[in-house]
Write a protein that holds these residues in place. Structure first.
Motif, PDB file in Angstrom:
ATOM      1  N   THR A   1       0.843  -1.191   0.000  1.00 12.93           N
ATOM      2  CA  THR A   1       0.000   0.000   0.000  1.00 12.93           C
ATOM      3  C   THR A   1       0.882   1.246   0.000  1.00 12.93           C
ATOM      4  O   THR A   1       2.108   1.159  -0.052  1.00 12.93           O
ATOM      5  CB  THR A   1      -0.980  -0.007   1.198  1.00 12.93           C
ATOM      6  N   SER A   2       0.249   2.411   0.046  1.00 16.06           N
ATOM      7  CA  SER A   2       0.956   3.690   0.013  1.00 16.06           C
ATOM      8  C   SER A   2       0.688   4.464   1.299  1.00 16.06           C
ATOM      9  O   SER A   2      -0.346   4.268   1.947  1.00 16.06           O
ATOM     10  CB  SER A   2       0.483   4.508  -1.194  1.00 16.06           C
ATOM     11  N   ASP A   3       1.606   5.368   1.638  1.00 18.01           N
ATOM     12  CA  ASP A   3       1.462   6.104   2.896  1.00 18.01           C
ATOM     13  C   ASP A   3       0.373   7.163   2.842  1.00 18.01           C
ATOM     14  O   ASP A   3      -0.217   7.520   3.856  1.00 18.01           O
ATOM     15  CB  ASP A   3       2.799   6.737   3.323  1.00 18.01           C
ATOM     16  N   ASN A   4       0.104   7.703   1.673  1.00 13.45           N
ATOM     17  CA  ASN A   4      -0.937   8.726   1.499  1.00 13.45           C
ATOM     18  C   ASN A   4      -1.136   8.962   0.017  1.00 13.45           C
ATOM     19  O   ASN A   4      -0.490   8.324  -0.818  1.00 13.45           O
ATOM     20  CB  ASN A   4      -0.586  10.033   2.209  1.00 13.45           C
ATOM     21  N   GLY A   5      -2.007   9.874  -0.319  1.00 17.30           N
ATOM     22  CA  GLY A   5      -2.294  10.154  -1.715  1.00 17.30           C
ATOM     23  C   GLY A   5      -1.161  10.886  -2.414  1.00 17.30           C
ATOM     24  O   GLY A   5      -0.144  11.241  -1.806  1.00 17.30           O
ATOM     25  N   PRO A   6      -1.314  11.122  -3.714  1.00 21.72           N
ATOM     26  CA  PRO A   6      -0.233  11.678  -4.537  1.00 21.72           C
ATOM     27  C   PRO A   6      -0.119  13.193  -4.419  1.00 21.72           C
ATOM     28  O   PRO A   6      -1.058  13.882  -4.024  1.00 21.72           O
ATOM     29  CB  PRO A   6      -0.667  11.279  -5.950  1.00 21.72           C
ATOM     30  N   TRP A   7       1.030  13.690  -4.803  1.00 20.13           N
ATOM     31  CA  TRP A   7       1.305  15.121  -4.828  1.00 20.13           C
ATOM     32  C   TRP A   7       0.943  15.636  -6.209  1.00 20.13           C
ATOM     33  O   TRP A   7       1.811  15.967  -7.024  1.00 20.13           O
ATOM     34  CB  TRP A   7       2.780  15.351  -4.525  1.00 20.13           C
ATOM     35  N   THR A   8      -0.351  15.719  -6.496  1.00 20.20           N
ATOM     36  CA  THR A   8      -0.789  16.047  -7.857  1.00 20.20           C
ATOM     37  C   THR A   8      -0.403  17.456  -8.275  1.00 20.20           C
ATOM     38  O   THR A   8      -0.265  17.739  -9.468  1.00 20.20           O
ATOM     39  CB  THR A   8      -2.312  15.875  -7.995  1.00 20.20           C
ATOM     40  N   SER A   9      -0.213  18.351  -7.304  1.00 22.60           N
ATOM     41  CA  SER A   9       0.172  19.728  -7.640  1.00 22.60           C
ATOM     42  C   SER A   9       1.570  19.792  -8.260  1.00 22.60           C
ATOM     43  O   SER A   9       1.955  20.827  -8.815  1.00 22.60           O
ATOM     44  CB  SER A   9       0.125  20.613  -6.395  1.00 22.60           C
ATOM     45  N   ARG A  10       2.318  18.694  -8.203  1.00 20.50           N
ATOM     46  CA  ARG A  10       3.643  18.649  -8.806  1.00 20.50           C
ATOM     47  C   ARG A  10       3.588  18.282 -10.283  1.00 20.50           C
ATOM     48  O   ARG A  10       4.628  18.054 -10.916  1.00 20.50           O
ATOM     49  CB  ARG A  10       4.517  17.644  -8.059  1.00 20.50           C
ATOM     50  N   GLY A  11       2.399  18.185 -10.827  1.00 26.21           N
ATOM     51  CA  GLY A  11       2.239  17.955 -12.251  1.00 26.21           C
ATOM     52  C   GLY A  11       2.778  16.614 -12.698  1.00 26.21           C
ATOM     53  O   GLY A  11       2.456  15.576 -12.127  1.00 26.21           O
TER      54      GLY A  11
END
Length: 464
Positions: free
Chosen positions: A290-300
């Motif tokens: 699994t993943s620790d949290n959601g993605p950094w979508t603001s990083r494009g």
């Protein structure tokens, strides 16, 4: 003579039976492997809909095991999410509500019982490989939290070395760095150390090979402990920025460097699963990805995707908390299972306790044993369906999910969503269902009041 023969036969049968029972008891306790990635979005796995990232090993793992569509990290940022996973508690309960920066006081109190602490009492070998991010002072490092072995970067890979770190005699310096530059207290973003146990062995670490090196360490640990019980916590530094991939993967993904990093993690998972089979222990090992949290979508292009969810890391929309989760245990988890039951990282510790016969911590934790759901063999209700699942951001409780309903309150902004009909959180139904808002708001207030009364180890909060 007959009497002697009888005694001899009885002795042989008795000790054979005892040996068999001991072997069965040993085999009944599974090895535990948790693969925890960093900032990998809900959509960034093939079986979760990734359009341009190839993850054949994770996809195969889902075919052999179970995929969860409604699995939640207990935080949308790094340190709190890791504290929750390892303690079975909401991060605010254990004194880690925020990200811990390098070279600051604070960390996960070693008065807490981690999964590693719990399994050490069951004579498990324990290893933490990869990103720690629960405090980089000696008292907070993995070797002070129940892990026999640590190898990795002690915080996010965009941070800077702690100048007070313990230094190995044979440390390797790179990129023109020296002991003086390590000690000079200048912030050098992305120049991070590699630790073995509690000593810096390389500074700055070559991040282009970090996934490969983590994997090599993980495979060695598995092979060394294949005849014993073991717990491996493999916490990848990728795909957190800055992004890196080794020469074998760089430039290979259609999704750019972010995709390269994820595809290398997929390779790593494949190597682990292959090794378990080769060593004959795949039927005695539970593997969780699994993943620790959601993605950094603001990083494009350098960030992941949470589609069709709304939001990103550091937010209490679904995209910040809901993450991909796949589990495999050959012979024990029903193959090709899919579950939409709400479970969370806080449920891992009590589930592992159940499977291994370990004692739960004496103090209150928030997670529940979800093995009946995880096994894919029983259509049990989520333990959070009635009690609710809670979304904290920093020190504040911002949202709760109960069943299909989610209430999110930030100051005067009140939003009610039906996640079954509106997974993307686009339609605010607060004015349509005022009674539902009132009920869920009370659930939030009551839970937060209880947590504030019973939270622990707040002295370990980082300096602000």
């Amino acid at each position: 003579m007959q009497k002697l023969t009888f005694i001899l036969l009885f002795t042989i049968v008795f000790f054979s039976a005892k040996a068999t029972l001991l072997a069965q008891a040993k085999n009944s306790k599974p090895n535990i492997i948790i693969v925890f990635t960093d900032d990998q979005g809900y959509q960034d796995v093939g079986v979760f809909g990734a359009p341009s990232i190839n993850t054949p090993n994770l996809d195969k793992m889902a075919e052999n095991g179970i995929k969860f569509t409604d699995f939640y990290s207990a935080s949308s940022v790094c340190s709190p999410s890791r504290a929750a996973l390892l303690t079975g508690s909401y991060p605010n309960r254990v004194g880690v509500p925020q990200v811990l920066w390098s070279n600051l006081s604070g960390g996960l109190s070693n008065e807490e019982t981690t999964i590693a602490n719990m399994l050490k009492k069951q004579n498990y070998a324990t290893a933490c490989i990869g990103k720690w991010h629960l405090g980089d002072k000696q008292e907070y490092l993995p070797t002070s939290q129940g892990f026999d072995m640590y190898y990795g970067i002690p915080f996010s890979n965009d941070m800077s070395v702690n100048p007070k770190s313990k230094i190995a005699k044979n440390i390797v310096f790179r990129e023109g760095m020296t002991l003086d530059s390590l000690r000079d207290n200048k912030w050098r973003a992305g120049r991070v150390p590699l630790l073995q146990q509690d000593e810096v062995i390389e500074y700055p670490v070559d991040q282009s090979r970090i996934t490969q090196r983590y994997t090599e360490q993980a495979l060695n640990f598995i092979k060394q402990n294949k005849n014993e019980h073991f717990f491996l916590y493999l916490a990848h530094s990728m795909p957190h920025i800055p992004l890196y991939a080794s020469a074998n993967f760089k430039g290979k993904s259609k999704r750019g460097l972010y995709g390269d990093a994820v595809e290398e993690i997929d390779w790593s998972v494949g190597e682990i699963l292959k090794t378990l089979m080769e060593e004959g222990i795949d039927e005695n090992t539970l593997v969780i990805f699994t993943s620790d949290n959601g993605p950094w979508t603001s990083r494009g292009v350098n960030g992941g995707s949470a589609l069709p969810l709304r939001g990103q890391k550091n937010e209490t929309f679904e995209g910040g908390f809901r993450v991909p989760m796949i589990a495999q245990w050959n012979g024990e988890i029903k193959p090709a299972s899919v579950s939409d039951k709400v479970i969370s990282t806080i449920d891992v510790l009590p589930t592992v306790a159940y499977l291994t016969g370990a004692d739960l911590p004496e103090y209150k934790i928030d997670g529940k044993n979800v093995w009946p759901i995880l096994s894919g063999k029983q259509n049990k209700k989520s333990p959070h369906k009635k009690e609710g699942f809670f979304y904290y951001k920093d020190f504040n409780l911002e949202a709760v999910r109960q069943g299909d309903w989610k209430l999110r309150i930030i100051k005067d902004d009140v939003a009610l969503y039906n996640l079954k009909d509106d997974i993307s959180e686009q339609i605010n139904l607060a004015s349509t269902y005022p009674k539902k808002v009132k009920k869920l708001k009370k659930l939030m207030l009551d839970f937060d009041e209880e947590l504030q009364k019973n939270k622990r180890n707040q002295k370990h909060l980082r300096s602000k």
